[in-house]
Structure formats: structure tokens, C-alpha cells
Design a protein around this motif. Structure first.
Motif, mmCIF file in Angstrom:
data_model
loop_
_atom_site.group_PDB
_atom_site.id
_atom_site.type_symbol
_atom_site.label_atom_id
_atom_site.label_comp_id
_atom_site.label_asym_id
_atom_site.label_seq_id
_atom_site.Cartn_x
_atom_site.Cartn_y
_atom_site.Cartn_z
ATOM 1 N N GLN A 171 51.497 47.513 41.592
ATOM 2 C CA GLN A 171 51.133 48.768 40.945
ATOM 3 C C GLN A 171 50.900 48.612 39.441
ATOM 4 O O GLN A 171 49.920 49.134 38.893
ATOM 5 N N ASP A 172 51.746 47.890 38.762
ATOM 6 C CA ASP A 172 51.616 47.762 37.315
ATOM 7 C C ASP A 172 50.406 46.931 36.920
ATOM 8 O O ASP A 172 49.782 47.175 35.882
ATOM 9 N N LEU A 173 50.063 45.961 37.756
ATOM 10 C CA LEU A 173 48.941 45.068 37.450
ATOM 11 C C LEU A 173 47.613 45.630 37.920
ATOM 12 O O LEU A 173 46.611 45.579 37.194
ATOM 13 N N ALA A 174 47.588 46.199 39.119
ATOM 14 C CA ALA A 174 46.313 46.602 39.726
ATOM 15 C C ALA A 174 46.537 47.748 40.702
ATOM 16 O O ALA A 174 46.610 47.538 41.914
ATOM 17 N N PRO A 175 46.644 48.990 40.219
ATOM 18 C CA PRO A 175 46.848 50.116 41.133
ATOM 19 C C PRO A 175 45.672 50.302 42.084
ATOM 20 O O PRO A 175 44.514 50.123 41.696
ATOM 21 N N PHE A 176 45.973 50.655 43.324
ATOM 22 C CA PHE A 176 44.940 50.959 44.330
ATOM 23 C C PHE A 176 44.745 52.471 44.356
ATOM 24 O O PHE A 176 45.692 53.221 44.594
ATOM 25 N N VAL A 177 43.504 52.920 44.088
ATOM 26 C CA VAL A 177 43.195 54.350 44.121
ATOM 27 C C VAL A 177 41.862 54.550 44.843
ATOM 28 O O VAL A 177 40.955 53.722 44.753
ATOM 29 N N LEU A 305 31.975 40.601 36.719
ATOM 30 C CA LEU A 305 33.032 39.900 35.986
ATOM 31 C C LEU A 305 32.450 38.768 35.137
ATOM 32 O O LEU A 305 32.884 38.557 33.989
ATOM 33 N N ALA A 306 31.479 38.050 35.671
ATOM 34 C CA ALA A 306 30.853 36.960 34.914
ATOM 35 C C ALA A 306 30.112 37.513 33.694
ATOM 36 O O ALA A 306 30.115 36.892 32.613
ATOM 37 N N HIS A 307 29.490 38.680 33.859
ATOM 38 C CA HIS A 307 28.763 39.293 32.746
ATOM 39 C C HIS A 307 29.738 39.706 31.636
ATOM 40 O O HIS A 307 29.487 39.447 30.449
ATOM 41 N N TYR A 308 30.839 40.324 32.010
ATOM 42 C CA TYR A 308 31.836 40.688 31.001
ATOM 43 C C TYR A 308 32.371 39.444 30.303
ATOM 44 O O TYR A 308 32.577 39.426 29.070
ATOM 45 N N ALA A 309 32.608 38.393 31.076
ATOM 46 C CA ALA A 309 33.117 37.152 30.475
ATOM 47 C C ALA A 309 32.113 36.570 29.480
ATOM 48 O O ALA A 309 32.492 36.114 28.390
ATOM 49 N N ILE A 313 34.281 40.123 26.866
ATOM 50 C CA ILE A 313 35.002 41.368 27.101
ATOM 51 C C ILE A 313 36.016 41.129 28.200
ATOM 52 O O ILE A 313 35.689 40.545 29.243
ATOM 53 N N ASP A 314 37.235 41.552 27.989
ATOM 54 C CA ASP A 314 38.283 41.406 28.990
ATOM 55 C C ASP A 314 38.015 42.396 30.130
ATOM 56 O O ASP A 314 38.150 43.610 29.952
ATOM 57 N N ALA A 315 37.631 41.891 31.283
ATOM 58 C CA ALA A 315 37.270 42.753 32.414
ATOM 59 C C ALA A 315 38.450 43.576 32.911
ATOM 60 O O ALA A 315 38.254 44.580 33.603
ATOM 61 N N ARG A 316 39.663 43.181 32.559
ATOM 62 C CA ARG A 316 40.826 43.960 32.978
ATOM 63 C C ARG A 316 40.869 45.330 32.296
ATOM 64 O O ARG A 316 41.599 46.219 32.723
ATOM 65 N N SER A 333 40.494 45.431 51.369
ATOM 66 C CA SER A 333 40.043 44.044 51.257
ATOM 67 C C SER A 333 39.428 43.772 49.878
ATOM 68 O O SER A 333 39.699 42.732 49.259
ATOM 69 N N LEU A 334 38.606 44.695 49.394
ATOM 70 C CA LEU A 334 38.001 44.523 48.071
ATOM 71 C C LEU A 334 39.065 44.581 46.974
ATOM 72 O O LEU A 334 39.005 43.820 46.000
ATOM 73 N N TRP A 335 40.023 45.459 47.128
ATOM 74 C CA TRP A 335 41.119 45.514 46.155
ATOM 75 C C TRP A 335 41.844 44.168 46.101
ATOM 76 O O TRP A 335 42.156 43.666 45.009
ATOM 77 N N ARG A 336 42.120 43.605 47.255
ATOM 78 C CA ARG A 336 42.816 42.314 47.278
ATOM 79 C C ARG A 336 42.017 41.240 46.553
ATOM 80 O O ARG A 336 42.567 40.381 45.869
ATOM 81 N N HIS A 337 40.694 41.290 46.688
ATOM 82 C CA HIS A 337 39.850 40.266 46.068
ATOM 83 C C HIS A 337 39.828 40.400 44.549
ATOM 84 O O HIS A 337 39.850 39.383 43.838
ATOM 85 N N PHE A 338 39.786 41.647 44.048
ATOM 86 C CA PHE A 338 39.606 41.853 42.605
ATOM 87 C C PHE A 338 40.872 42.277 41.872
ATOM 88 O O PHE A 338 40.853 42.416 40.651
ATOM 89 N N ALA A 339 41.965 42.470 42.576
ATOM 90 C CA ALA A 339 43.199 42.939 41.948
ATOM 91 C C ALA A 339 43.628 42.025 40.805
ATOM 92 O O ALA A 339 43.684 40.799 40.960
ATOM 93 N N GLY A 340 43.909 42.619 39.670
ATOM 94 C CA GLY A 340 44.356 41.863 38.509
ATOM 95 C C GLY A 340 43.241 41.301 37.662
ATOM 96 O O GLY A 340 43.483 40.858 36.530
ATOM 97 N N ARG A 341 42.006 41.335 38.183
ATOM 98 C CA ARG A 341 40.871 40.801 37.425
ATOM 99 C C ARG A 341 40.068 41.920 36.768
ATOM 100 O O ARG A 341 39.360 41.701 35.788
#
Length: 406
Positions: A171-177, A305-309, A313-316, A333-341
Motif C-alpha cells: 500500500q505505501d509503495l504502490a496502492p491499487f485503485v 517509463l522509458a520516455h520518462y527516464a 523524470i522519476d516515473a514514480r 496483473s498490470l498492477w503487479r507488473h508496474f507496482a513501485g515503478r
């Protein structure tokens, strides 16, 4: 379930927030005199001829054209900090005009075309889709369909509750909404509200808003949405904007209106690669994030994410909003892939508001902008079958300008 004699639309707030936000951006711009055409399209053959609904659709649209905004509705819109008083004052005298919309049967097909000033007719879209969808759904045996819909909704809620411990740990790193984006293809007005109420009661930690302004107002939810394809497509055909720079012009006009509010940009009008070529450091800093609506979502997200990098720019600090054909499981599934990034959000539509199984298939319908100022406009989707244009010459020219293969 409401009686079949009740009108489908009973409030002019029963539409998606982005109809208001795009409307206001154009109303307050130098391009508020556009003349446009919007056309209804059924993308997949329906289970019954839609032409049979023509007379009912006519009656519903005539009722729609009798509605005006009520004082409490105007007050609610004024309470949204990004809605300008001048625009809400305009809404206080606004009424949809029947003369701008044509509804006819064409063989088995239903032909609906709205032509006229864009700042008038753009408001027809979601209402027309909700009307056609609900009239079509009323042909099904209601109790059987609703029983199946409730069973499927319970399965989704069970999925979310099973997922809850995993989500809580991050939750603190990557909330799912997630949000309800299902107005345009809902089974019915009553079912849509039942879904929203059920999600609020059962999974409030995940369910954070709805695109439907009426339901947001009634239930104290956050109204969700920024822009749709029609907004960016409009700038393909306005004066003084070269076609190559239509995306930049649209984003600049958006920023002029909202000054940092409503900062999720739609990326797929001419494809993600072409969008990112225009989405420079200034835009990447000004906008809070991006919305996916076609193509492979993982590939899209990795490109973002590559564009922000590349722009350092910090994509987080940015949000990736997914909204293309989502299910609960696909969202997880998508949340799991991008969580924290990056921050994420999931706008779920038909899977929430019109999932009744193969015996009761949802209509695959849209009502899209096809012409502006007597010129064609187009979307070059990253998904096969989503490209929309009635002029092959313009479509070929647009592809050449943005170096996008057919």
C-alpha cells in the motif's frame, strides 16, 4: 429494476466527466465555433437488429432534449475547482436541440448522426450510447440476466478480497485503485447504480471513483476523467494548426484551460510512438500522467517509463491509467507488473456494468467525431479495428505525416 416506461436518461449529469472537461476546454478556447459531425457505429454485429429500436430511440432522444440542468446540479459542477463559472453559467441556459441529430433505420442497422456546432452536439455522445444500450438490454429476460450479472459481480468482489492482503502489503509503495468507466455501455441505469453501490460497500479500499457525474454527486465519489479522442482529433481540423502539430496544440490548449488540474493525457490518437515524439519535457512535467486505451498495455507502459527516464523524470511521481477492455484480473496483473515503478489507476468499463455472460452479450458501440469544419478527422489506433475515419485519402495522409504504417 426500473420499469420499461421510465426514461433511460433523467439528468444531464448522467454522462462521463470528460464530456464536461473537453466541452469546457473547447468552449473557452479560440476554437469554440467548430462545426462537426459525430456518427454512431456498432463495431460488432448485434444479436438483434438495432433498427428495431429506432422509434424508441427517437422518443428517448426527444425526452433527453427536454432536460435542463437543475440548480443543485449546477452548484455541484461549480464545486469542482476546475469548472469555470462562465462555463457553468452557459450550462444554466443549455438544452440539447433535436434538430441537430438524425436517427434512422438503414436495413437492420441503426443510423444516428449528429451534425452542428461542436460545443452543442458533442454532449449527445454518452447519452445516445447509454440509450441504445439500455433499450437493447430491455429485450433480454430481466430477472435471469440480473441474476447472472449479480453472480459475476460477486465473483469479481471475491477476486478483489482475495487480492487484498497482497495489495495491503504494498500500500505505501504502490496502492491499487480502480474506477468505474462503464456509463457508455452499461446494461441499464439501475444496474449501473447497483454496481457502484455494491463496490462502495464491499471494496472501498480499492474503488475510488466513477466517470459518471450523476453517480459521483449522489454517492459522494470522486468524478474521474480528463480527455477522450474527440478532443485531440478536433485539432486535426482547426484553423492555424498544421496537422503535424495537432497533438501539441491540443495539449497546449488543455494546459491553458486547466493550469495543472486534470493532468492525465490520452496517448493513442495517432499511436503511442507518435504521441511520445510530441510529449516533450515541458508536457511531461506539466501532466500528471498518461492514459492507455489501445495496443498492448505492458508494451505501452514500458514505453512510457522509458520516455520518462529519457527525460530524467522519476516515473514514480507520475500515474499510468489503463482503460482498454479491462477486467479485474487484468487490472491486478498490470498492477503487479508496474507496482513501485509508477503510480497506477484502472478504469474498468463494460466488465463492471455490462457483464452478463455469453447469453446476454453487450453491444460494442461508439459514437465518434468523424468530421470537423468540413474536414475529415481520424484516430490511428494501436489496436486493430479501432481506427475510425470515413476518408481513406485523409487516413493515408495522416499515416504519412506521423510515419505510421497501415
Amino acid at each position: 429494476m426500473t420499469s420499461n416506461n421510465n426514461p433511460v436518461i433523467r439528468s444531464l449529469l448522467e454522462t462521463d466527466l470528460y464530456k464536461f472537461t473537453m466541452w469546457q476546454a473547447l468552449f473557452n478556447s479560440a476554437y469554440n465555433d467548430n462545426e462537426t459531425e459525430y456518427r454512431f457505429v456498432c463495431r460488432r454485429p448485434p444479436s438483434m437488429p438495432l433498427a428495431a429500436l429506432k422509434d424508441e430511440v427517437v422518443r428517448e432522444v426527444e425526452h433527453l432534449c427536454s432536460l435542463t440542468f437543475q440548480e443543485d446540479e449546477l452548484d455541484y459542477l461549480r464545486s469542482l475547482r476546475y469548472m469555470k463559472s462562465s462555463f457553468v453559467d452557459f450550462l444554466s441556459i443549455f438544452r440539447l436541440q433535436r434538430r441537430f441529430i438524425r436517427i434512422e433505420g438503414n436495413g437492420d442497422a441503426l443510423e444516428i448522426v449528429a451534425r452542428g456546432p461542436q460545443v452543442h452536439i458533442m454532449f449527445f455522445e454518452i447519452f445516445v450510447l447509454a440509450i441504445v444500450g439500455e433499450l437493447h438490454a430491455r429485450r433480454w429476460p430481466q430477472e435471469e440476466a440480473l441474476a447472472e450479472g449479480r453472480r459475476r459481480l460477486a465473483e469479481k468482489i471475491a477476486q478483489l478480497k482475495d487480492f487484498a492482503p497482497e495489495a495491503a502489503a504494498a500500500q505505501d509503495l504502490a496502492p491499487f485503485v480502480f474506477f468505474d468507466f462503464g456509463t457508455r455501455r452499461r446494461f441499464s441505469r439501475a444496474w449501473h447504480e447497483e454496481v457502484v453501490e455494491t463496490l462502495m460497500a464491499e471494496v472501498p479500499q480499492f474503488f475510488k471513483g466513477t466517470s459518471n457525474v450523476y453517480l459521483a454527486k449522489k454517492h459522494g465519489l470522486t468524478p474521474m476523467g480528463t480527455m477522450a479522442h474527440e478532443y485531440l482529433q478536433t485539432f486535426q481540423a482547426v484553423r492555424d494548426v498544421p496537422l503535424r502539430y495537432f497533438q501539441k496544440a491540443a495539449l497546449d490548449a488543455w494546459n491553458d484551460t486547466y493550469r495543472g488540474d486534470l493532468g492525465i493525457a490520452l496517448t493513442d490518437v495517432v499511436g503511442m510512438d507518435a504521441f511520445l515524439r510530441d510529449f516533450d519535457l515541458r508536457d511531461a512535467k506539466l501532466f500528471d500522467g498518461l492514459r492507455h486505451d489501445s495496443g498492448d498495455p505492458v508494451e505501452w507502459g514500458e514505453k512510457a517509463l522509458a520516455h520518462y527516464a529519457k527525460l530524467r523524470i522519476d516515473a514514480r511521481t507520475k500515474r499510468l491509467v489503463f482503460s482498454d477492455g479491462l477486467t479485474v484480473q487484468k487490472s491486478i496483473s498490470l498492477w503487479r507488473h508496474f507496482a513501485g515503478r509508477a503510480q497506477t489507476g484502472f478504469g474498468i468499463g463494460t466488465h463492471l456494468t455490462n457483464d452478463f455472460g455469453p447469453s446476454y452479450p453487450a453491444l460494442e458501440i461508439v459514437m465518434k467525431l468523424v468530421r470537423c469544419n468540413d474536414r475529415p478527422v481520424a484516430k490511428l489506433s494501436d489496436s486493430p479495428g479501432k481506427t475510425i475515419c470515413d476518408d481513406e485519402t485523409f487516413l493515408a495522409y495522416l499515416r504519412s505525416v506521423f510515419n505510421k504504417p497501415a
